[in-house]
Every structure is written in C-alpha cells, then in structure tokens.
Design a protein around this motif. Structure first.
Motif, short mmCIF file in Angstrom:
data_model
loop_
_atom_site.label_atom_id
_atom_site.label_comp_id
_atom_site.label_asym_id
_atom_site.label_seq_id
_atom_site.Cartn_x
_atom_site.Cartn_y
_atom_site.Cartn_z
N VAL A 1 35.99 -34.97 -5.43
CA VAL A 1 37.37 -34.51 -5.22
C VAL A 1 38.22 -34.99 -6.37
O VAL A 1 37.89 -35.98 -7.04
CB VAL A 1 37.99 -35.04 -3.90
N THR A 2 39.32 -34.27 -6.60
CA THR A 2 40.25 -34.69 -7.63
C THR A 2 41.66 -34.24 -7.27
O THR A 2 41.83 -33.29 -6.49
CB THR A 2 39.82 -34.15 -9.01
N LEU A 3 42.63 -34.93 -7.82
CA LEU A 3 44.03 -34.57 -7.62
C LEU A 3 44.56 -33.92 -8.89
O LEU A 3 44.26 -34.38 -9.98
CB LEU A 3 44.86 -35.83 -7.37
N THR A 4 45.34 -32.83 -8.71
CA THR A 4 46.03 -32.28 -9.88
C THR A 4 47.53 -32.39 -9.61
O THR A 4 47.96 -32.41 -8.45
CB THR A 4 45.67 -30.80 -10.12
N ASN A 5 48.29 -32.41 -10.67
CA ASN A 5 49.73 -32.53 -10.53
C ASN A 5 50.38 -31.51 -11.46
O ASN A 5 50.37 -31.69 -12.68
CB ASN A 5 50.15 -33.95 -10.93
N ALA B 1 35.37 -29.56 -2.89
CA ALA B 1 34.37 -28.55 -3.23
C ALA B 1 34.72 -27.19 -2.64
O ALA B 1 34.50 -26.14 -3.25
CB ALA B 1 32.99 -28.99 -2.75
N GLU B 2 35.35 -27.20 -1.43
CA GLU B 2 35.73 -25.94 -0.78
C GLU B 2 36.80 -25.20 -1.57
O GLU B 2 37.01 -24.00 -1.37
CB GLU B 2 36.17 -26.19 0.67
N ASP B 3 37.48 -25.89 -2.49
CA ASP B 3 38.51 -25.25 -3.31
C ASP B 3 38.00 -24.86 -4.70
O ASP B 3 38.37 -23.82 -5.21
CB ASP B 3 39.69 -26.22 -3.51
N VAL C 1 34.65 -24.58 -5.79
CA VAL C 1 33.38 -23.87 -5.93
C VAL C 1 33.56 -22.43 -5.44
O VAL C 1 34.03 -22.21 -4.33
CB VAL C 1 32.25 -24.52 -5.11
N VAL C 2 33.22 -21.47 -6.28
CA VAL C 2 33.34 -20.05 -5.92
C VAL C 2 32.02 -19.35 -6.21
O VAL C 2 31.55 -19.41 -7.35
CB VAL C 2 34.45 -19.37 -6.76
N PRO C 3 31.37 -18.68 -5.28
CA PRO C 3 31.65 -18.70 -3.84
C PRO C 3 31.20 -20.03 -3.25
O PRO C 3 30.37 -20.71 -3.85
CB PRO C 3 30.79 -17.54 -3.33
N PRO C 4 31.70 -20.36 -2.05
CA PRO C 4 31.43 -21.71 -1.53
C PRO C 4 30.11 -21.84 -0.75
O PRO C 4 29.83 -22.90 -0.22
CB PRO C 4 32.61 -21.94 -0.58
N ASN C 5 29.30 -20.79 -0.72
CA ASN C 5 28.15 -20.79 0.20
C ASN C 5 26.86 -21.40 -0.34
O ASN C 5 25.82 -21.26 0.26
CB ASN C 5 27.90 -19.37 0.71
N GLY C 6 26.92 -22.08 -1.49
CA GLY C 6 25.72 -22.78 -1.95
C GLY C 6 24.70 -21.88 -2.60
O GLY C 6 23.50 -22.01 -2.37
N ASP C 7 25.18 -20.96 -3.42
CA ASP C 7 24.31 -19.97 -4.05
C ASP C 7 23.63 -20.51 -5.31
O ASP C 7 23.95 -21.59 -5.78
CB ASP C 7 25.15 -18.75 -4.41
N GLN C 8 22.74 -19.66 -5.84
CA GLN C 8 21.99 -19.98 -7.05
C GLN C 8 22.87 -19.81 -8.29
O GLN C 8 22.60 -20.38 -9.34
CB GLN C 8 20.81 -19.00 -7.11
N VAL C 9 23.89 -18.96 -8.16
CA VAL C 9 24.86 -18.76 -9.24
C VAL C 9 26.23 -19.09 -8.65
O VAL C 9 26.60 -18.55 -7.62
CB VAL C 9 24.86 -17.29 -9.70
#
Ligand SMILES: *[C@@H]1O[C@H](CO)[C@@H](O)[C@H](O)[C@H]1NC(C)=O
Length: 346
Positions: free
Chosen positions: A65-69, A80-82, A84-92
C-alpha cells in the motif's frame, strides 16, 4: 511335457549363427532404417518422446500500500484493489505507478483542450455544430472561444488539462510484491508441477523472496527487482509507464527425477525498441462515477501510467519409457523372427 521337460529340451538344442542375405529391397531398406533409428536413438536421444503442448495456469497476487498526496484531492490510500487493473489475478495485468487526476467532471459545455489540433479555431466557421472533434473530447457547438483559441464542445467538463508528474506519484510501488502461482501439466505423461515450494509451513510464503540461486521455489518478486533485472530503472519506468515480460520456462527430462524439472525465469522489457521514446511507455484512462445529493452524475477521470506485466509460460517435456517398449517390441520381434530359425533334425 511339464516346465522341467521344456527346459531340458531347450538345453539340448544346438544354436548356430545363421546369416540370411535378404535379396529383398524392402528388407534392405528396413535394415538401413533400423541403422538410422539406432543413430537417432543413441546420438540424438530420439528415443525420448517429446511433448510441447504444455498445459498451464497462472494466478497472480500483488501486495503493498502507499499514500499519495495531490493538490486537487488531498491524501489518497492506494491498495492492490486500486492500483492493479484488472484486479482478478490474471496472467497479464497493469500496476498504476503515476497518474493525472481530473476531478468533478460534469456533462456540460466547455472549451476543447488546445492540445487537440482539430479542436483549434480562428472563427465560428471552424466549429461546425454537431461535428465531433477528431481525437478530442466532445461535440462542437458552433462557437469558437477567443479565450482559448479552441471550439466550445459538449463534453465531460472541464476537459483534462493536467501534466504528467515527472516523479511517479506511486514511487513506493518499487517495494510492492507480486506472487506468481504457476501450475504446469504435460498431459501425455500425466506429469504436473508448480513453481511454489510444497511445504506445510504457513509463514514460508509470507517471508521469502525469489532468488535464482537459493530460492527458486519462492515465486514472490519485488517490482523494483523485476524491472532492474530487465536492465532499466524502476523510477524512470514508473513515471511514463512500460511493459515487462516475465518468461517461465520448464524444460523437463522426465526420465530424471521430478526434482530435476525446475522453472527458469527470465525478464525483459517489451515496450522499447532502440530507445524510440515516442512509442515507449504505457498509459490509459478510466473514470469513476458518483452522484451528488441532487442525483446528478459527476465523475473523476484518471489518466494512469504504469507497468504492464505479461507472464509467458513455455516448456517441453521428454520421456523415454513408452517409446522403448513400443519401438523395441516392434523391431525386435521383426528381427527375432528373421535372425533365428528353428531347424528340426528328425
Ligand atoms: C523500499 O523499502 C526500503 C526498506 O523498507 C526503503 O528503504 C526504501 O526507501 C523503499 N523504497 C521506496 C522507493 O520507497
């Protein structure tokens, strides 16, 4: 005659060498083929049956996790839910490392961005009502706005105008980790394996990191390491985005023990050719939609820059036993019939 009798008779048989000259072209060709087969066998290890149709599955998971300002929206926490795109744990998948945020866009009328050439104008005649701005943000209303030198458009307003931050906003993504689970199967040989150490120790995967020498079966990678192994600097790549290939190769000689069948990792940058700076990088846009108290929709537009990871799996398996039985049985019975002939002296 019982079994003992059989043995006794065969003991008394006399065996001698016999050469059969086969004046038969077919047998001659077969013999040469046999010699060739022996050569392929011994020299080329051709006795091994190969399988290149590797069946494989990849599951990924990111942590950190990280904070941005930012000046516009203040503090923001990225999990990670923010990022990672897509969030479903894919190969790409894509990891956001930098972004331009355009908050509070509403449907309405505003000036097209000056960055869009077909939106620029000298007079109203350049802004034909109803026409879309090519590669722009909206539909022309017929007005040319003197203040900006661009057409007025109907669009999500105001249009994006921010600049890409030169330092990546999610610079701490360098310390995020990816866990790559890879299962492989050679269906012909009913062999399967995974790249994760088989252990009942729960804490192993929580504390290990991949090491090409000492810990090949810990598939947890720091993003910063992955990028540096491609020969590039993480923070440079994080600012503009990029694309990284992770190749896992399984070259397995299944005659040997399964512990000899190990994953081989290699890492490369895929979006660079000869430092052509126009094509390198990776970004795209997406929006989050909200409703205000009056039920009216507004949105936040994000142009995100980041690193796209492509995990590629390659491999082949080789295995001998079936083939030895198959080929040896065929050719040997052919030869046994011709090499030995039982002669009865009555
Ligand atoms: C990554 O973590 C290390 C150790 O915790 C820290 O020293 C370093 O500053 C971090 N890197 C970034 C880019 O935040």
């Amino acid at each position: 005659m019982g079994a003992a009798g059989c043995f006794f008779v065969s003991l008394l048989n006399y065996k001698t060498e016999k050469y059969v000259i086969a004046e038969n072209r077919k047998i001659g060709i077969l013999f040469r083929l046999y010699q060739l087969a022996v050569w392929v066998f011994v020299v080329k290890k051709g006795y091994q049956e190969r399988e290149e149709a590797l069946q494989t599955s990849v599951i990924t998971k990111l942590k950190g996790v990280t904070l941005t300002n930012s000046s516009e929206t203040g503090l923001q926490l990225w999990g990670a839910e923010d990022y990672v795109v897509p969030p479903n744990g894919d190969q790409v998948f894509f990891v956001v490392t930098n972004y331009i945020e355009t908050p509070n866009q509403r449907l309405g009328f505003c000036a097209e961005s000056f960055k869009v050439p077909s939106g620029r104008c000298q007079s109203d005649a350049d802004c034909i009502e109803g026409e879309t701005v090519i590669a722009g943000h909206g539909i022309k209303t017929g007005l040319c706005l003197n203040s900006t030198g661009t057409c007025e458009i109907q669009a999500w307003c105001p249009v994006e105008s921010g600049q890409r931050p030169t330092e990546p906003l999610l610079s701490e993504a360098e310390n995020f980790t990816i866990y790559i689970k890879n299962f492989i199967r050679f269906p012909k040989f009913e062999f399967s394996k995974s790249n994760v150490l088989e252990t009942s120790n729960d804490s192993y995967l929580k504390s290990c990191t991949y090491d090409s020498q000492d810990d090949v079966y810990c598939p947890i990678f720091r993003l910063g390491d992955l990028v540096s192994w491609t020969g590039y600097d993480f923070q440079d790549m994080a600012a503009k985005g990029g694309s990284v290939g992770i190749l896992i190769e399984w070259e397995c000689d299944l005659d040997k023990d399964s512990s000899q069948c190990n994953p081989q990792y290699s890492f490369s940058r895929l979006d660079m050719n000869l430092n052509n700076s126009v094509t390198s990088g990776y970004n795209f846009r997406y929006a989050r939609y909200y409703k205000d108290q009056n039920g009216e929709t507004f949105r936040t537009l994000y142009k995100v820059y980041g690193i796209r990871f492509d995990i590629m799996i390659n491999g082949q398996g080789a295995f001998a036993c079936d083939m030895i039985l198959l080929y040896m049985m065929n050719t040997s019975s052919f030869y046994r019939e011709r090499k030995f002939e039982i002669i009865n002296f009555k």
